[in-house]
Design an enzyme around this catalytic site. Structure first.
Site, PDB file in Angstrom:
ATOM      1  N   ASP A 106       0.860  -1.187   0.000  1.00 38.38           N
ATOM      2  CA  ASP A 106       0.000   0.000   0.000  1.00 38.38           C
ATOM      3  C   ASP A 106       0.893   1.232   0.000  1.00 38.38           C
ATOM      4  O   ASP A 106       2.021   1.204   0.498  1.00 38.38           O
ATOM      5  CB  ASP A 106      -0.914  -0.001   1.232  1.00 38.38           C
ATOM      6  CG  ASP A 106      -2.143   0.870   1.020  1.00 38.38           C
ATOM      7  OD1 ASP A 106      -3.200   0.327   0.674  1.00 38.38           O
ATOM      8  OD2 ASP A 106      -2.021   2.105   1.183  1.00 38.38           O
ATOM      9  N   CYS A 137     -20.394   0.496  -1.625  1.00 41.04           N
ATOM     10  CA  CYS A 137     -20.583  -0.392  -2.782  1.00 41.04           C
ATOM     11  C   CYS A 137     -21.875  -0.136  -3.561  1.00 41.04           C
ATOM     12  O   CYS A 137     -21.829   0.216  -4.736  1.00 41.04           O
ATOM     13  CB  CYS A 137     -20.534  -1.831  -2.321  1.00 41.04           C
ATOM     14  SG  CYS A 137     -19.018  -2.180  -1.426  1.00 41.04           S
ATOM     15  N   LYS A 162     -24.414   0.815   8.250  1.00 40.05           N
ATOM     16  CA  LYS A 162     -25.106  -0.390   8.737  1.00 40.05           C
ATOM     17  C   LYS A 162     -24.392  -0.840   9.998  1.00 40.05           C
ATOM     18  O   LYS A 162     -23.267  -0.366  10.280  1.00 40.05           O
ATOM     19  CB  LYS A 162     -25.115  -1.485   7.676  1.00 40.05           C
ATOM     20  CG  LYS A 162     -23.750  -2.062   7.368  1.00 40.05           C
ATOM     21  CD  LYS A 162     -23.909  -3.275   6.494  1.00 40.05           C
ATOM     22  CE  LYS A 162     -22.611  -4.032   6.381  1.00 40.05           C
ATOM     23  NZ  LYS A 162     -22.744  -5.246   5.616  1.00 40.05           N
TER      24      LYS A 162
HETATM   25  C1  UGA Z   1     -22.495  -5.205  -0.343  1.00 42.03           C
HETATM   26  C2  UGA Z   1     -22.861  -6.630  -0.799  1.00 42.03           C
HETATM   27  O1  UGA Z   1     -23.841  -7.169   0.090  1.00 42.03           O
HETATM   28  C3  UGA Z   1     -21.625  -7.556  -0.824  1.00 42.03           C
HETATM   29  O2  UGA Z   1     -21.980  -8.816  -1.353  1.00 42.03           O
HETATM   30  C4  UGA Z   1     -20.576  -6.904  -1.736  1.00 42.03           C
HETATM   31  O3  UGA Z   1     -19.372  -7.678  -1.745  1.00 42.03           O
HETATM   32  C5  UGA Z   1     -20.250  -5.525  -1.224  1.00 42.03           C
HETATM   33  O4  UGA Z   1     -21.454  -4.726  -1.198  1.00 42.03           O
HETATM   34  C6  UGA Z   1     -19.231  -4.926  -2.176  1.00 42.03           C
HETATM   35  O5  UGA Z   1     -19.565  -4.689  -3.344  1.00 42.03           O
HETATM   36  O6  UGA Z   1     -18.043  -4.857  -1.802  1.00 42.03           O
HETATM   37  P1  UGA Z   1     -22.072  -4.050   2.037  1.00 42.03           P
HETATM   38  O7  UGA Z   1     -22.058  -2.769   1.279  1.00 42.03           O
HETATM   39  O8  UGA Z   1     -21.008  -4.332   3.019  1.00 42.03           O
HETATM   40  O9  UGA Z   1     -22.039  -5.302   1.008  1.00 42.03           O
HETATM   41  O10 UGA Z   1     -23.428  -4.090   2.852  1.00 42.03           O
HETATM   42  P2  UGA Z   1     -24.852  -4.816   2.772  1.00 42.03           P
HETATM   43  O11 UGA Z   1     -24.994  -5.715   3.928  1.00 42.03           O
HETATM   44  O12 UGA Z   1     -25.098  -5.396   1.449  1.00 42.03           O
HETATM   45  O13 UGA Z   1     -25.818  -3.558   3.005  1.00 42.03           O
HETATM   46  C7  UGA Z   1     -25.807  -2.445   2.133  1.00 42.03           C
HETATM   47  C8  UGA Z   1     -26.857  -1.439   2.548  1.00 42.03           C
HETATM   48  O14 UGA Z   1     -28.157  -1.936   2.304  1.00 42.03           O
HETATM   49  C9  UGA Z   1     -26.835  -1.034   4.020  1.00 42.03           C
HETATM   50  O15 UGA Z   1     -26.981   0.369   4.110  1.00 42.03           O
HETATM   51  C10 UGA Z   1     -28.030  -1.728   4.625  1.00 42.03           C
HETATM   52  O16 UGA Z   1     -28.567  -1.046   5.728  1.00 42.03           O
HETATM   53  C11 UGA Z   1     -28.987  -1.711   3.442  1.00 42.03           C
HETATM   54  N1  UGA Z   1     -30.000  -2.802   3.495  1.00 42.03           N
HETATM   55  C12 UGA Z   1     -29.622  -4.097   3.401  1.00 42.03           C
HETATM   56  C13 UGA Z   1     -31.345  -2.467   3.605  1.00 42.03           C
HETATM   57  O17 UGA Z   1     -31.720  -1.279   3.672  1.00 42.03           O
HETATM   58  N2  UGA Z   1     -32.272  -3.469   3.620  1.00 42.03           N
HETATM   59  C14 UGA Z   1     -31.928  -4.780   3.535  1.00 42.03           C
HETATM   60  O18 UGA Z   1     -32.832  -5.635   3.555  1.00 42.03           O
HETATM   61  C15 UGA Z   1     -30.578  -5.088   3.425  1.00 42.03           C
END
Ligand code: UGA
Length: 446
Positions: free
Chosen positions: A30, A260, A320
């Site tokens: 890095d 993401c 989250k």
């Molecule tokens: C997301 C994907 O889930 C991963 O598979 C992926 O690898 C990652 O992006 C990436 O591209 O690197 P992440 O951003 O860590 O992962 O978080 P998530 O758990 O997917 O949640 C994303 C957002 O959606 C959060 O703000 C969460 O609060 C919201 N969310 C999630 C909802 O509002 N409702 C739901 O039912 C689920």
């Protein structure tokens, strides 16, 4: 195997640590010296459950090393993972500067045949360009193979996801190299799907876009439920029980955030536009999400028309639970809107305070104590569904707040529980709970 990791952000760090845990010799490069020094001392610059113990363990076993010197990492590497960031540019397209810089450096340092595995989320066609770039600039007749190996790690459960993911995608035009990568992951027994390079690149964008679509879809249904007195929680269980739909990602709320979904949905919409296919569905998903993040303040103003000079608690800053990441977090928009309304903001989060301070400064009060946040406040907005918030007893809102009004953007409390208390409670896609008329009028008068 001797493996190098280019870029120790969130994906690179988790990948490096987990591959070291599988017994490989990992050198992570890095550019940031402070970050590298911190990591070599066994401490993680990001909060990720379970990461630090594995980091310390593998450093002390001599399998994991961090450096700012690319030569140390790339010179004799058999596999190099590119895990640098691809942030969104102003127009939504993916900024590939870090990928290009990593490819340049790799080309100048390799001294043997090598497999370059791209985990960074890159637009379809990028891996072919990476190969061309490295082939043009390398200093010898070494064979370079480029593979697309997208990651599906969720922040907050990335270590678990690495070892228990649903699938591993290997996009390659070289069966031998693809077999080597498959072997690398063999000990974790996750089904492998082999594709061509472009399809693998698309799988990553399409996966995130589909999940974002589910979220915006359920948020739209929630808005209609509110108008028709239905309950989104019951609706989500009802539709999610159909295996074809599935019960994941149907939690209504104030929208998705993070590093993401917002970035990848915009990049895919741009990518589609570039090939003259306006992605109308995805545009709507993005618009719904933007609208969703403004719901809390809008709903609050329907109850308390002027927030000026009133103490407002924002419960949860991280995008989250389980992370200190506040990138594109709905709380950012909520706080900015509250400040425009001249409200006096006190923000609670168990771990994301310092990341938020870096982003928004100290123009409002931060606390890691929910009671302190609620004390004497006239409005509480729940922005993150932290366990600490979900388990926080509702009676304490009544005891600590002035005429408690709660806007629960993550549906943390059950309606049966809420109904027991003299609070004005508004959530997403569920009937609101009002205290008695007399109490409402009093709160409006104050
Ligand atoms: C997301 C994907 O889930 C991963 O598979 C992926 O690898 C990652 O992006 C990436 O591209 O690197 P992440 O951003 O860590 O992962 O978080 P998530 O758990 O997917 O949640 C994303 C957002 O959606 C959060 O703000 C969460 O609060 C919201 N969310 C999630 C909802 O509002 N409702 C739901 O039912 C689920």
């Amino acid at each position: 195997m001797r493996i190098a990791i280019a870029g120790v952000g969130y994906v690179g760090l988790v990948t490096g640590v987990c591959l070291a845990e599988l017994g490989h010799e990992i050198t992570c490069v890095d550019l940031q010296k402070d970050r590298v020094n911190l990591l070599n001392s066994g401490r993680s610059p990001i909060y990720e459950p379970g990461l630090e113990p594995l980091l310390t363990k593998n450093i002390s076993c001599g399998r994991l090393f961090f450096t700012t010197n690319p030569e140390k990492a790339y010179k004799h590497a058999e596999i190099i993972f590119i895990t640098v960031g691809t942030p969104a540019k102003e127009d939504g397209t993916a900024d590939l500067d870090q990928v290009t810089a990593a490819a340049d450096t790799i080309a100048s340092q390799i001294t043997n045949d090598v497999i370059i595995c791209t985990k960074s989320t890159v637009p379809v066609g990028t891996n072919e360009k990476i190969k061309q770039m490295i082939d043009k600039e390398k200093n010898g007749p070494f064979k370079t193979t480029v593979i697309s190996n997208p990651e599906f790690l969720r922040e907050g459960s990335a270590i678990f996801d690495f070892f228990h993911g649903d699938r591993i995608i290997i996009g390659s035009d070289n069966p031998e190299a693809s077999a080597t990568i498959e072997k690398l992951y063999a000990p974790i027994h996750i089904p492998v799907i082999k594709t061509d390079i472009r399809s693998a690149e698309m799988i990553k964008y399409a996966s995130n876009a589909f999940l974002a679509t589910k979220i915006s879809f359920i948020n739209e249904i929630a808005a209609i439920c509110e108008k028709l007195d239905a309950n989104i929680e019951e609706v989500a269980i009802g539709i999610g029980s159909d295996k074809r739909i599935g019960n994941h990602f149907l939690r209504a709320g104030i929208g998705y955030g993070g590093s993401c979904f917002p970035k990848d949905t915009k990049a895919l919409a741009q990518l589609a536009g570039n090939v003259q296919h306006p992605f109308e569905l995805l545009d709507a998903v993005i618009n719904v999400n933007n609208r969703q993040q403004s719901i809390p303040v809008k709903k609050a103003k329907e109850i308390i028309p002027s927030l000026a000079g009133k103490k407002v608690s924002v419960l949860g800053l991280a995008f989250k639970p389980g992370t200190d990441d506040i990138r594109e977090s709905p709380s950012l928009k909520i706080i900015k809107e509250l400040q425009q309304e001249k409200a006096i903001v006190t923000a609670y989060d168990p771990i994301a305070i310092s990341t938020m301070q870096k982003e928004l400064g100290n123009h409002f009060t931060y606390t890691n104590d929910i009671l302190e946040a609620l004390w004497d406040s006239e409005l509480a907005i729940i922005a993150t569904d932290w366990e600490q918030i979900k388990k926080f007893p509702l009676y304490l809102y009544s005891e600590y707040m002035k005429n408690p009004v709660i806007i629960d953007g993550r549906n943390c409390y059950s309606m049966d529980e809420v109904k027991k208390y003299p609070i004005h409670y508004v959530s997403i896609g569920r009937p609101s709970h009002m205290p008695t008329i007399v109490e409402v009028n009093q709160s409006l008068l104050l």
